[in-house]
Design an enzyme around this catalytic site. Structure first.
Site, PDB file in Angstrom:
ATOM      1  N   LYS A 101      -8.340   3.261   2.428  1.00 59.46           N
ATOM      2  CA  LYS A 101      -7.637   4.533   2.227  1.00 59.46           C
ATOM      3  C   LYS A 101      -7.947   5.221   0.912  1.00 59.46           C
ATOM      4  O   LYS A 101      -8.276   6.409   0.898  1.00 59.46           O
ATOM      5  CB  LYS A 101      -6.129   4.312   2.373  1.00 59.46           C
ATOM      6  CG  LYS A 101      -5.771   4.085   3.811  1.00 59.46           C
ATOM      7  CD  LYS A 101      -4.388   3.563   4.002  1.00 59.46           C
ATOM      8  CE  LYS A 101      -4.321   2.795   5.302  1.00 59.46           C
ATOM      9  NZ  LYS A 101      -5.197   1.598   5.337  1.00 59.46           N
ATOM     10  N   TYR A 137      -8.697  -6.790  13.406  1.00 60.36           N
ATOM     11  CA  TYR A 137      -8.122  -6.263  12.172  1.00 60.36           C
ATOM     12  C   TYR A 137      -8.078  -7.335  11.087  1.00 60.36           C
ATOM     13  O   TYR A 137      -7.725  -8.479  11.330  1.00 60.36           O
ATOM     14  CB  TYR A 137      -6.702  -5.737  12.406  1.00 60.36           C
ATOM     15  CG  TYR A 137      -6.081  -5.228  11.112  1.00 60.36           C
ATOM     16  CD1 TYR A 137      -6.288  -3.917  10.696  1.00 60.36           C
ATOM     17  CD2 TYR A 137      -5.349  -6.075  10.278  1.00 60.36           C
ATOM     18  CE1 TYR A 137      -5.772  -3.462   9.495  1.00 60.36           C
ATOM     19  CE2 TYR A 137      -4.832  -5.626   9.070  1.00 60.36           C
ATOM     20  CZ  TYR A 137      -5.053  -4.320   8.684  1.00 60.36           C
ATOM     21  OH  TYR A 137      -4.545  -3.880   7.495  1.00 60.36           O
ATOM     22  N   SER A 197       0.827  -1.220   0.000  1.00 58.11           N
ATOM     23  CA  SER A 197       0.000   0.000   0.000  1.00 58.11           C
ATOM     24  C   SER A 197       0.857   1.265   0.000  1.00 58.11           C
ATOM     25  O   SER A 197       0.321   2.372  -0.016  1.00 58.11           O
ATOM     26  CB  SER A 197      -0.929   0.011   1.217  1.00 58.11           C
ATOM     27  OG  SER A 197      -0.185  -0.142   2.411  1.00 58.11           O
ATOM     28  N   ASN A 232      -1.459  -2.430  13.372  1.00 55.99           N
ATOM     29  CA  ASN A 232      -2.920  -2.333  13.380  1.00 55.99           C
ATOM     30  C   ASN A 232      -3.408  -1.093  14.131  1.00 55.99           C
ATOM     31  O   ASN A 232      -4.290  -0.383  13.643  1.00 55.99           O
ATOM     32  CB  ASN A 232      -3.528  -3.600  13.993  1.00 55.99           C
ATOM     33  CG  ASN A 232      -3.181  -4.844  13.181  1.00 55.99           C
ATOM     34  OD1 ASN A 232      -2.628  -4.725  12.083  1.00 55.99           O
ATOM     35  ND2 ASN A 232      -3.482  -6.017  13.710  1.00 55.99           N
ATOM     36  N   LYS A 244     -19.718  28.790 -28.141  1.00 58.89           N
ATOM     37  CA  LYS A 244     -20.036  28.168 -26.861  1.00 58.89           C
ATOM     38  C   LYS A 244     -19.258  28.719 -25.672  1.00 58.89           C
ATOM     39  O   LYS A 244     -18.069  29.018 -25.769  1.00 58.89           O
ATOM     40  CB  LYS A 244     -19.763  26.647 -26.924  1.00 58.89           C
ATOM     41  CG  LYS A 244     -20.706  25.884 -27.820  1.00 58.89           C
ATOM     42  CD  LYS A 244     -22.168  25.975 -27.387  1.00 58.89           C
ATOM     43  CE  LYS A 244     -22.517  25.042 -26.268  1.00 58.89           C
ATOM     44  NZ  LYS A 244     -22.675  23.664 -26.601  1.00 58.89           N
ATOM     45  N   ASN A 288     -19.311  27.154 -21.842  1.00 57.83           N
ATOM     46  CA  ASN A 288     -19.944  26.081 -21.081  1.00 57.83           C
ATOM     47  C   ASN A 288     -19.635  26.169 -19.590  1.00 57.83           C
ATOM     48  O   ASN A 288     -18.513  26.476 -19.205  1.00 57.83           O
ATOM     49  CB  ASN A 288     -19.464  24.724 -21.601  1.00 57.83           C
ATOM     50  CG  ASN A 288     -19.822  24.505 -23.058  1.00 57.83           C
ATOM     51  OD1 ASN A 288     -20.867  24.975 -23.507  1.00 57.83           O
ATOM     52  ND2 ASN A 288     -18.958  23.830 -23.785  1.00 57.83           N
ATOM     53  N   THR A 307     -41.795  23.526  -8.904  1.00 60.31           N
ATOM     54  CA  THR A 307     -41.978  22.145  -8.443  1.00 60.31           C
ATOM     55  C   THR A 307     -42.199  21.338  -9.717  1.00 60.31           C
ATOM     56  O   THR A 307     -42.788  21.846 -10.675  1.00 60.31           O
ATOM     57  CB  THR A 307     -43.187  21.982  -7.493  1.00 60.31           C
ATOM     58  OG1 THR A 307     -44.360  22.378  -8.200  1.00 60.31           O
ATOM     59  CG2 THR A 307     -43.037  22.816  -6.230  1.00 60.31           C
ATOM     60  N   HIS A 308     -41.703  20.128  -9.735  1.00 57.61           N
ATOM     61  CA  HIS A 308     -41.761  19.298 -10.950  1.00 57.61           C
ATOM     62  C   HIS A 308     -41.146  20.015 -12.145  1.00 57.61           C
ATOM     63  O   HIS A 308     -41.522  19.775 -13.289  1.00 57.61           O
ATOM     64  CB  HIS A 308     -43.202  18.895 -11.286  1.00 57.61           C
ATOM     65  CG  HIS A 308     -43.965  18.393 -10.110  1.00 57.61           C
ATOM     66  ND1 HIS A 308     -43.968  17.074  -9.729  1.00 57.61           N
ATOM     67  CD2 HIS A 308     -44.716  19.042  -9.186  1.00 57.61           C
ATOM     68  CE1 HIS A 308     -44.713  16.923  -8.641  1.00 57.61           C
ATOM     69  NE2 HIS A 308     -45.167  18.110  -8.281  1.00 57.61           N
ATOM     70  N   SER A 312     -15.793  25.485 -26.655  1.00 58.11           N
ATOM     71  CA  SER A 312     -15.879  24.248 -27.413  1.00 58.11           C
ATOM     72  C   SER A 312     -14.827  24.282 -28.508  1.00 58.11           C
ATOM     73  O   SER A 312     -14.529  25.334 -29.057  1.00 58.11           O
ATOM     74  CB  SER A 312     -17.276  24.131 -28.025  1.00 58.11           C
ATOM     75  OG  SER A 312     -17.239  23.280 -29.153  1.00 58.11           O
ATOM     76  N   GLN A 335      -7.095  -2.278   4.657  1.00 61.46           N
ATOM     77  CA  GLN A 335      -6.157  -1.486   3.863  1.00 61.46           C
ATOM     78  C   GLN A 335      -6.884  -0.788   2.699  1.00 61.46           C
ATOM     79  O   GLN A 335      -6.422   0.226   2.194  1.00 61.46           O
ATOM     80  CB  GLN A 335      -5.044  -2.391   3.343  1.00 61.46           C
ATOM     81  CG  GLN A 335      -3.950  -1.667   2.585  1.00 61.46           C
ATOM     82  CD  GLN A 335      -2.723  -2.541   2.423  1.00 61.46           C
ATOM     83  OE1 GLN A 335      -2.017  -2.820   3.381  1.00 61.46           O
ATOM     84  NE2 GLN A 335      -2.487  -3.008   1.214  1.00 61.46           N
ATOM     85  N   GLU A 339     -20.798  21.291 -14.220  1.00 64.02           N
ATOM     86  CA  GLU A 339     -21.044  19.949 -14.762  1.00 64.02           C
ATOM     87  C   GLU A 339     -20.102  18.923 -14.144  1.00 64.02           C
ATOM     88  O   GLU A 339     -20.493  17.808 -13.785  1.00 64.02           O
ATOM     89  CB  GLU A 339     -20.868  19.955 -16.283  1.00 64.02           C
ATOM     90  CG  GLU A 339     -21.959  20.733 -16.991  1.00 64.02           C
ATOM     91  CD  GLU A 339     -21.656  20.902 -18.472  1.00 64.02           C
ATOM     92  OE1 GLU A 339     -21.302  19.911 -19.125  1.00 64.02           O
ATOM     93  OE2 GLU A 339     -21.759  22.047 -18.966  1.00 64.02           O
TER      94      GLU A 339
HETATM   95  N1  ARG Z   1      -0.977  -1.326   5.490  1.00 61.57           N
HETATM   96  C1  ARG Z   1      -1.866  -1.841   6.488  1.00 61.57           C
HETATM   97  C2  ARG Z   1      -3.200  -1.147   6.384  1.00 61.57           C
HETATM   98  O1  ARG Z   1      -3.306  -0.209   5.701  1.00 61.57           O
HETATM   99  C3  ARG Z   1      -1.270  -1.639   7.838  1.00 61.57           C
HETATM  100  C4  ARG Z   1      -1.667  -2.645   8.849  1.00 61.57           C
HETATM  101  C5  ARG Z   1      -1.240  -3.992   8.459  1.00 61.57           C
HETATM  102  N2  ARG Z   1      -1.223  -4.890   9.538  1.00 61.57           N
HETATM  103  C6  ARG Z   1      -1.028  -6.173   9.322  1.00 61.57           C
HETATM  104  N3  ARG Z   1      -0.938  -6.925  10.333  1.00 61.57           N
HETATM  105  N4  ARG Z   1      -0.919  -6.655   8.125  1.00 61.57           N
HETATM  106  O2  ARG Z   1      -4.188  -1.528   6.990  1.00 61.57           O
END
Ligand code: ARG
Length: 485
Positions: A335, A327, A33, A120, A293, A295, A165-166, A287, A332, A300
């Site tokens: 995010k 956990y 990640s 965690n 145009k 816009n 309305t409508h 455009s 993960q 939008e």
């Molecule tokens: N990269 C993990 C997350 O975003 C961190 C926690 C991972 N913990 C684990 N025991 N694998 O959640």
């Protein structure tokens, strides 16, 4: 025993001892990640420093370890700021990347940092810290958005337009009243955000992997250092639930839907068929084929972007649905949607607060970016019999039951349609003639009916809190101004 191929020199995975072969390249890429969670690097370091300080104070690590950790982290902060930090896929995520670099810089002290902690509770802390910062940015932007709308409204308490309305002409309202409806929506969004912040601002650290820790941590102290309002009360819950992120996503989705509705109106109002407003050139695009145009692309796009934010809410809530305590790696996945919801809402509110605002020209004149075409708004009121309800109310106030009044006015509208004129233009005799079939209507009609049939009369009569009467709208503007001050 660890495989011979697992290096013992600090380049190994944080958990390498247990494994007999390195993770496959595909799995490494799939599970990493770091290339998105490294945007929480500042929060990760802040959390680690607070944790390390507390560990030293509690005598769990030495003062010299703390000094080493602080020195190493200061260097890492510099490296990240200068773009020199080498984010490495082999180290999976932001937490391991930073810890690894710290250990390379300061040795054993770096390896002691993780005492009494797990990734965690670390990641849950980082996400909360990060989100709190975004919440504070959004709170300020919602204030700016409301401010812009209120100041535009302040110019238009007497600018009349059809309320719909409508999507059919319904009753006259002022443009200010219409804008203030959005101020109410964004004010509620701001309230929701205050609420989300309360539940986001709790410290998970100390929960460790899931069950708590055997070290004598001082969680309250870490909470104070990091500006949290308190500590999470259950370690399993602390590391596993992301309901604060769901609430935030709910906030963001609702807020973007409000922006989207306003966007839809801006698009309509700017079209030639309405012609109610124009936007300053710097908020419009052209455009590539049609030279004429201009816009309303911002509106939008904001309307379009609300889709992904609503989608992120669905994604996140589904992410949580099947997870047993505590956990799971599923988390993960929280995010990217969370980051994108915050980014999208922030970008959108920033540009919108600007677009709905004003600027002072070189000659000192204050010019609003939304240019209101009063005549077009007024002209739109001559279609659709916008004061028909006022006519019915007039008859009711003279003693006719409302249902009979409704019927009488429907007949008057039909007559008006046949002659192709609006209600105020029909002579009194013709109005009476149209209503002869409704007993009691004709004798109640008098010359004074034409006062209530004007748009101004219609507006002024809705004189209560929440109504569109200009004095009520001015009072609402004053209330909003003092609330936003
Ligand atoms: N990269 C993990 C997350 O975003 C961190 C926690 C991972 N913990 C684990 N025991 N694998 O959640």
């Amino acid at each position: 025993m660890a495989d011979q191929s697992a290096p013992q020199d600090g380049t190994a995975k944080a958990w390498s001892g247990r494994f007999s072969e390195p993770v496959s390249e595909l799995v490494k890429r799939y599970t990493a990640s770091v290339f998105f969670d490294n945007r929480m690097a500042a929060q990760d370091i802040r959390g680690s420093l607070a944790h390390a300080k507390m560990l030293a104070r509690q005598g769990i690590i030495g003062q010299s370890d703390l000094a080493d950790i602080e020195r190493g982290m200061a260097q890492i902060v510099g490296e990240i700021e200068r773009g020199e930090f080498n984010w490495n896929l082999d180290d999976e995520d932001v937490h391991l990347n930073i810890e690894k670099r710290l250990t390379a810089l300061v040795g054993d002290a770096g390896k002691r940092l993780h005492t009494g902690r797990s990734r965690n509770d670390q990641v849950a802390t980082d996400v909360r810290l990060w989100l709190r910062g975004e919440i504070d940015k959004l709170a300020a932007l919602l204030g700016a958005m409301q401010h812009a709308l209120v100041e535009l409204a302040a110019q238009h308490a007497d600018t009349v337009m059809p309320g719909f309305t409508h999507m059919q002409v319904a009753q006259p309202v002022s443009f200010a009243h219409h804008l203030l409806a959005y101020v109410e929506m964004f004010a509620r969004d701001a309230e929701r955000l205050v609420d989300v912040r309360k539940r986001t601002n709790r410290l998970p650290l100390g929960a460790a992997a899931l069950a708590g820790t055997s070290y004598p941590l001082d969680r309250e102290r870490v909470a104070r250092t990091l500006g949290f309002d308190g500590v999470c009360q259950n370690s399993l819950d602390a590391v596993s639930d992301r309901d604060f992120a769901l609430e935030f996503s709910g906030f963001a989705a609702i807020c973007m839907v409000h922006v989207s509705r306003l966007s839809e109106e801006i698009v309509l109002w700017m079209s030639q068929n309405f012609g109610f407003i124009d936007l300053a050139d710097r908020y419009c695009t052209g455009s590539s084929i049609m030279p004429q145009k201009r816009n309303p692309d911002v509106a939008e796009l904001a309307r379009g972007k609300s889709g992904r934010v609503v989608g992120h809410l669905m994604g996140l809530i589904t992410l949580m649905k099947g997870q047993p305590l505590a956990y799971n790696k599923d988390n993960q996945e929280d995010k990217e949607p969370l980051f994108d919801s915050a980014d999208t809402a922030i970008d959108t509110l920033r540009i919108y607060a600007d677009m709905m605002g004003s600027r002072v020209e070189a000659n000192g004149e204050k010019v609003f970016n939304v240019r209101v075409k009063r005549e077009a708004m007024q002209a739109a009121l001559t279609q659709g019999y916008a004061t028909a309800t006022d006519l019915a109310d007039y008859l009711v106030k003279k003693g006719l039951p409302f249902r009979d009044a409704h019927e009488a006015v429907a007949l008057a509208v039909r007559a008006a349609e046949l002659t192709g004129c609006d209600l105020p233009q029909i002579p009194l005799a013709d109005l009476k003639a149209a209503m002869t079939h409704v007993p009691g209507a004709v004798e109640r009609l008098a010359e004074d009916v034409f006062q209530v049939l004007t748009v101004e009369g219609s507006l002024a009569s809705r004189d209560h809190v929440g109504g569109t009467a200009p004095n009520q709208v001015r009072a609402a503007i004053a209330r909003a101004r003092s609330r936003l001050a």
